[in-house]
Write a protein that holds these residues in place. Structure first.
Motif, PDB file in Angstrom:
ATOM      1  N   LEU A   1       0.787  -1.200  -0.195  1.00 48.67           N
ATOM      2  CA  LEU A   1      -0.226  -0.031  -0.052  1.00 48.67           C
ATOM      3  C   LEU A   1       0.947   1.255   0.027  1.00 48.67           C
ATOM      4  CD1 LEU A   1      -2.494  -1.227   2.587  1.00 48.67           C
ATOM      5  CD2 LEU A   1      -2.795  -1.335   0.057  1.00 48.67           C
ATOM      6  N   TYR A   2       0.792   2.053  -1.037  1.00 51.83           N
ATOM      7  CA  TYR A   2       1.734   3.133  -1.374  1.00 51.83           C
ATOM      8  C   TYR A   2       1.296   4.386  -2.088  1.00 51.83           C
ATOM      9  CZ  TYR A   2       2.509   0.618  -5.603  1.00 51.83           C
ATOM     10  OH  TYR A   2       2.620  -0.027  -6.820  1.00 51.83           O
ATOM     11  N   ILE A   3       1.957   5.381  -2.108  1.00 50.49           N
ATOM     12  CA  ILE A   3       1.782   6.537  -2.787  1.00 50.49           C
ATOM     13  C   ILE A   3       3.083   7.079  -3.539  1.00 50.49           C
ATOM     14  CG2 ILE A   3       0.989   9.059  -3.045  1.00 50.49           C
ATOM     15  CD1 ILE A   3      -0.753   8.425  -0.468  1.00 50.49           C
ATOM     16  N   ARG A   4       3.133   7.120  -4.622  1.00 46.98           N
ATOM     17  CA  ARG A   4       4.331   7.365  -5.456  1.00 46.98           C
ATOM     18  C   ARG A   4       4.101   8.533  -6.232  1.00 46.98           C
ATOM     19  NH1 ARG A   4       6.267   1.448  -7.140  1.00 46.98           N
ATOM     20  NH2 ARG A   4       6.818   0.629  -5.005  1.00 46.98           N
ATOM     21  N   ILE A   5       5.272   9.497  -6.162  1.00 46.42           N
ATOM     22  CA  ILE A   5       5.250  10.858  -6.868  1.00 46.42           C
ATOM     23  C   ILE A   5       6.173  10.749  -7.971  1.00 46.42           C
ATOM     24  CG2 ILE A   5       5.158  13.560  -6.966  1.00 46.42           C
ATOM     25  CD1 ILE A   5       4.131  12.953  -3.949  1.00 46.42           C
ATOM     26  N   VAL A   6       6.060  10.955  -9.224  1.00 44.53           N
ATOM     27  CA  VAL A   6       7.380  10.918 -10.164  1.00 44.53           C
ATOM     28  C   VAL A   6       7.223  12.382 -11.023  1.00 44.53           C
ATOM     29  CG1 VAL A   6       8.126   9.544 -12.182  1.00 44.53           C
ATOM     30  CG2 VAL A   6       6.864   8.558 -10.523  1.00 44.53           C
ATOM     31  N   PRO A   7       8.173  13.026 -10.824  1.00 38.94           N
ATOM     32  CA  PRO A   7       8.232  14.167 -11.459  1.00 38.94           C
ATOM     33  C   PRO A   7       8.982  14.070 -12.964  1.00 38.94           C
ATOM     34  CG  PRO A   7       9.875  14.358  -9.632  1.00 38.94           C
ATOM     35  CD  PRO A   7       9.003  13.024  -9.628  1.00 38.94           C
ATOM     36  N   ASP A   8       8.782  14.419 -14.053  1.00 40.87           N
ATOM     37  CA  ASP A   8       9.264  14.186 -15.360  1.00 40.87           C
ATOM     38  C   ASP A   8       9.656  15.295 -15.984  1.00 40.87           C
ATOM     39  OD1 ASP A   8      10.244  13.178 -17.652  1.00 40.87           O
ATOM     40  OD2 ASP A   8       8.665  12.037 -18.005  1.00 40.87           O
ATOM     41  N   LYS A   9      11.175  15.888 -15.949  1.00 39.73           N
ATOM     42  CA  LYS A   9      11.334  17.208 -16.458  1.00 39.73           C
ATOM     43  C   LYS A   9      11.261  17.238 -18.227  1.00 39.73           C
ATOM     44  CE  LYS A   9      13.938  18.893 -12.623  1.00 39.73           C
ATOM     45  NZ  LYS A   9      15.220  19.351 -11.890  1.00 39.73           N
ATOM     46  N   SER A  10      11.664  16.012 -18.618  1.00 41.56           N
ATOM     47  CA  SER A  10      11.722  15.771 -20.131  1.00 41.56           C
ATOM     48  C   SER A  10      10.615  16.039 -20.815  1.00 41.56           C
ATOM     49  CB  SER A  10      12.156  14.627 -20.386  1.00 41.56           C
ATOM     50  OG  SER A  10      11.401  13.479 -19.795  1.00 41.56           O
ATOM     51  N   ASN A  11       9.166  15.498 -19.890  1.00 44.39           N
ATOM     52  CA  ASN A  11       7.915  16.032 -20.458  1.00 44.39           C
ATOM     53  C   ASN A  11       7.016  16.861 -19.710  1.00 44.39           C
ATOM     54  OD1 ASN A  11       7.943  13.622 -22.591  1.00 44.39           O
ATOM     55  ND2 ASN A  11       8.210  12.157 -20.908  1.00 44.39           N
ATOM     56  N   ASN A  12       7.676  17.470 -18.812  1.00 50.46           N
ATOM     57  CA  ASN A  12       6.989  18.560 -17.812  1.00 50.46           C
ATOM     58  C   ASN A  12       5.748  17.918 -17.468  1.00 50.46           C
ATOM     59  OD1 ASN A  12       8.856  20.237 -18.448  1.00 50.46           O
ATOM     60  ND2 ASN A  12       7.782  21.567 -20.059  1.00 50.46           N
ATOM     61  N   THR A  13       5.650  16.609 -16.863  1.00 49.59           N
ATOM     62  CA  THR A  13       4.713  16.039 -16.195  1.00 49.59           C
ATOM     63  C   THR A  13       4.731  15.640 -14.834  1.00 49.59           C
ATOM     64  OG1 THR A  13       5.268  13.757 -16.861  1.00 49.59           O
ATOM     65  CG2 THR A  13       3.875  14.948 -18.434  1.00 49.59           C
ATOM     66  N   LEU A  14       3.743  15.522 -13.938  1.00 51.51           N
ATOM     67  CA  LEU A  14       3.842  15.180 -12.530  1.00 51.51           C
ATOM     68  C   LEU A  14       2.975  14.133 -12.472  1.00 51.51           C
ATOM     69  CD1 LEU A  14       5.119  15.679  -9.773  1.00 51.51           C
ATOM     70  CD2 LEU A  14       3.115  17.042  -9.172  1.00 51.51           C
ATOM     71  N   THR A  15       3.374  12.850 -11.966  1.00 43.74           N
ATOM     72  CA  THR A  15       2.541  11.745 -11.800  1.00 43.74           C
ATOM     73  C   THR A  15       2.455  11.426 -10.634  1.00 43.74           C
ATOM     74  OG1 THR A  15       3.217  11.056 -14.210  1.00 43.74           O
ATOM     75  CG2 THR A  15       2.066   9.354 -12.631  1.00 43.74           C
ATOM     76  N   LEU A  16       1.063  10.911 -10.078  1.00 47.34           N
ATOM     77  CA  LEU A  16       0.856  10.254  -8.754  1.00 47.34           C
ATOM     78  C   LEU A  16       0.252   9.099  -9.001  1.00 47.34           C
ATOM     79  CD1 LEU A  16       0.706  13.467  -8.321  1.00 47.34           C
ATOM     80  CD2 LEU A  16      -0.465  12.620  -6.139  1.00 47.34           C
ATOM     81  N   ILE A  17       1.132   7.976  -8.182  1.00 47.27           N
ATOM     82  CA  ILE A  17       0.577   6.578  -8.623  1.00 47.27           C
ATOM     83  C   ILE A  17       0.258   5.918  -7.211  1.00 47.27           C
ATOM     84  CG2 ILE A  17       1.241   4.167  -9.348  1.00 47.27           C
ATOM     85  CD1 ILE A  17       3.539   5.580 -10.841  1.00 47.27           C
ATOM     86  N   ASP A  18      -0.803   5.273  -6.977  1.00 48.96           N
ATOM     87  CA  ASP A  18      -1.329   4.771  -5.751  1.00 48.96           C
ATOM     88  C   ASP A  18      -1.779   3.242  -5.911  1.00 48.96           C
ATOM     89  OD1 ASP A  18      -4.191   4.210  -5.620  1.00 48.96           O
ATOM     90  OD2 ASP A  18      -4.311   6.528  -5.979  1.00 48.96           O
ATOM     91  N   SER A  19      -1.607   2.377  -5.016  1.00 51.41           N
ATOM     92  CA  SER A  19      -1.891   1.108  -5.038  1.00 51.41           C
ATOM     93  C   SER A  19      -3.431   0.913  -4.207  1.00 51.41           C
ATOM     94  CB  SER A  19      -1.031   0.202  -4.430  1.00 51.41           C
ATOM     95  OG  SER A  19      -0.748   0.375  -3.259  1.00 51.41           O
TER      96      SER A  19
END
Length: 343
Positions: A77-95
């Motif tokens: 059970l987690y929450i993950r945050i992924v910043p991506d400077k090459s695509n200017n995106t911020l992604t949040l992933i949860d289970s």
């Protein structure tokens, strides 16, 4: 936690599999309000998305108490945050529990929550955007910083689906046949506006999680980049040595063993920068209400109060106590220095 690089690209699917839906009128008005009104406190979007992920994790955890197989697809059970400077995106992933196709259509656009109208009325009356989560419409705060949002979700009762919208009155839903399988849970990918790129900066994200989400019950991990100096052998020196030897006279006597020993001693190295990535857990602190009152400083109470209330001033008084008996609970009561503006 595996440090394998997360896959963030949105799958491209055949046009005939895409269904388009109109936003319900009140939701459309809400999104227009969020997009077209200037708010200085845009950072609340991250708190709201993390809070939604936490709620989804609560649901699957509660379900697993009576049905152990609920966690089969992903026991973590987690929450993950992924910043991506090459695509200017911020992604949040949860289970968390995830959404079915029907859930996506209903919850993200076609059925207005009871708080939608109430929130718009409060905003019109001068309330702060910070209150958005109290009305159950926190998801739409993503449009404070993003001009396009893509939601991928997998629920145990359905296949994996993708919801996508750039606002504009409509959204699309399609089956995800090419993306990375989530197993269970939700991935929200925010395509940031050009003037909101501060939200892919590692330091900014760490500060926001500490400020707003430090007391979430599940680990919040950030995909971080680390640069370390590493010493390696300088191959350029070897190449120069080879060229020099090739140019020497073959008849010239050499003492090879001595030269080899000398070369080993004098072999040069150079420093290069090596980039690596890893998950870093950001909310390691024990929740303030589980600690003994004597172990909590006034500064810690103050920081928690401000995160909780969005007040710019310190609290006037605080009472931290526990009740035991037939009903057991721990409570922290704060008294603000002044009454809220709407009282």
């Amino acid at each position: 936690i595996s440090a394998a690089s997360p896959t963030l690209s949105s799958p491209v699917m055949a046009e005939e599999n895409v269904e388009t839906f109109a936003f319900q009128a009140e939701i459309n008005q809400l999104m227009s309000l969020i997009i077209n009104t200037f708010y200085s406190n845009k950072e609340v979007f991250l708190r709201e998305l993390i809070s939604n992920s936490s709620d989804a994790l609560d649901k699957i955890r509660h379900m697993s108490l009576t049905d152990k197989s609920a966690l089969d697809a992903n026991p973590e059970l987690y929450i993950r945050i992924v910043p991506d400077k090459s695509n200017n995106t911020l992604t949040l992933i949860d289970s968390g529990i995830g959404m079915t196709k029907t859930d996506m259509i209903a919850n993200l656009g076609t059925i207005a929550q009871s708080g939608t109208k109430a929130f718009m009325e409060a905003m019109t009356a001068g309330a702060d955007i910070n209150m958005i989560g109290q009305f159950g419409v926190g998801f739409y705060s993503a449009y404070l910083v993003a001009d396009r949002v893509v939601v991928t979700s997998k629920h145990a009762d359905d296949e994996q689906y993708i919801w996508e919208s750039s606002a504009g009155g409509s959204f699309t839903v399609r089956k995800d046949t090419e993306g990375e399988p989530l197993g269970r849970g939700t991935k929200i990918q925010c395509f940031l506006k050009e003037d909101q790129l501060e939200y892919i900066e590692e330091r900014r994200l760490k500060d926001l999680v500490k400020k707003h989400s430090e007391f979430i019950n599940y680990p919040i991990s950030l995909w971080t980049e680390k640069t370390v100096d590493k010493e390696i052998e300088d191959d350029e020196d070897d190449e120069e040595e080879v060229e020099k030897k090739e140019g020497e006279d073959d008849d010239e006597p050499k003492i090879e063993e001595v030269e080899e020993e000398k070369e080993k001693k004098e072999r040069k190295t150079k420093t290069v920068k090596e980039v690596s990535h890893e998950w870093a857990v950001m909310n390691k602190q024990k929740p303030i209400w589980t600690r003994k009152p004597e172990d909590v400083t006034r500064e810690e109470y103050g920081a928690f109060y401000k995160a909780l209330s969005n007040d710019w001033e310190d609290h006037l008084a605080v009472k931290h106590f526990s009740v035991e008996g037939q009903l057991e609970f721990t409570s922290i009561l704060f008294v603000p220095k002044r009454a809220p503006f709407d009282l």
